[in-house]
Design a protein around this motif. Structure first.
Motif, short mmCIF file in Angstrom:
data_model
loop_
_atom_site.label_atom_id
_atom_site.label_comp_id
_atom_site.label_asym_id
_atom_site.label_seq_id
_atom_site.Cartn_x
_atom_site.Cartn_y
_atom_site.Cartn_z
N THR A 94 -74.28 -17.60 57.87
CA THR A 94 -72.83 -17.57 58.04
C THR A 94 -72.32 -16.29 57.37
O THR A 94 -73.10 -15.56 56.75
N ALA A 95 -71.03 -16.06 57.47
CA ALA A 95 -70.45 -14.89 56.81
C ALA A 95 -70.65 -14.98 55.29
O ALA A 95 -70.85 -13.97 54.62
N GLU A 96 -70.63 -16.19 54.77
CA GLU A 96 -70.81 -16.40 53.33
C GLU A 96 -72.27 -16.49 52.92
O GLU A 96 -72.61 -16.23 51.77
N ASP A 117 -78.18 -18.29 63.14
CA ASP A 117 -76.73 -18.39 62.97
C ASP A 117 -76.12 -19.52 63.79
O ASP A 117 -74.93 -19.79 63.69
N THR A 159 -75.55 -14.96 54.02
CA THR A 159 -76.17 -13.93 54.85
C THR A 159 -77.68 -14.10 54.94
O THR A 159 -78.30 -14.79 54.12
#
Length: 92
Positions: free
Chosen positions: A77-79, A58, A81
Motif C-alpha cells: 500500500t502507499a503506507e 498490491d 511499501t
C-alpha cells in the motif's frame, strides 16, 4: 510494456532474494485465474509447501486468494511499501 520485470526486479534485486518472481504479464494469465493455480504451480516447481511461501502484491483480491491457499501474503500500500516489506522479511 510491463515495467515490473524491466525496472522493479533489477532495482530491488528481487531475483537475488526470492526463489521465483512471477509476472502475470509474462505468464499470460492472471494470478486470480483458476483460484490461484499459478501459486500452486510455482510452489510445486520449487518443491515447497504453499504454507512456506510468501507473496508481495498490491491487490487485496490476490492477497486474499493466496492466503486462502495457505500462503502468507503481504499487501503493498502507499503506507506499506515493497521496500518496507522486504526489509521486514530480510530482518526476520
Amino acid at each position: 510494456m510491463d515495467s515490473f520485470s524491466r525496472f522493479t526486479v533489477p532495482t530491488l534485486r528481487l531475483d537475488q532474494h526470492f526463489d521465483a518472481v512471477s509476472n502475470s504479464f509474462y505468464e499470460g494469465r492472471l494470478k486470480t485465474d483458476d483460484g490461484g493455480a499459478l501459486f500452486i504451480k510455482y510452489a510445486d516447481r520449487l518443491g515447497a509447501c504453499i504454507e512456506d511461501c510468501v507473496l508481495i502484491d498490491d491487490s487485496k483480491e490476490v492477497c486474499s486468494i493466496f492466503s486462502d491457499l495457505g500462503g502468507t501474503p503481504f499487501q503493498v500500500t502507499a503506507e506499506r511499501t515493497t521496500d518496507a516489506i522486504l526489509d521486514g522479511l530480510l530482518r526476520s
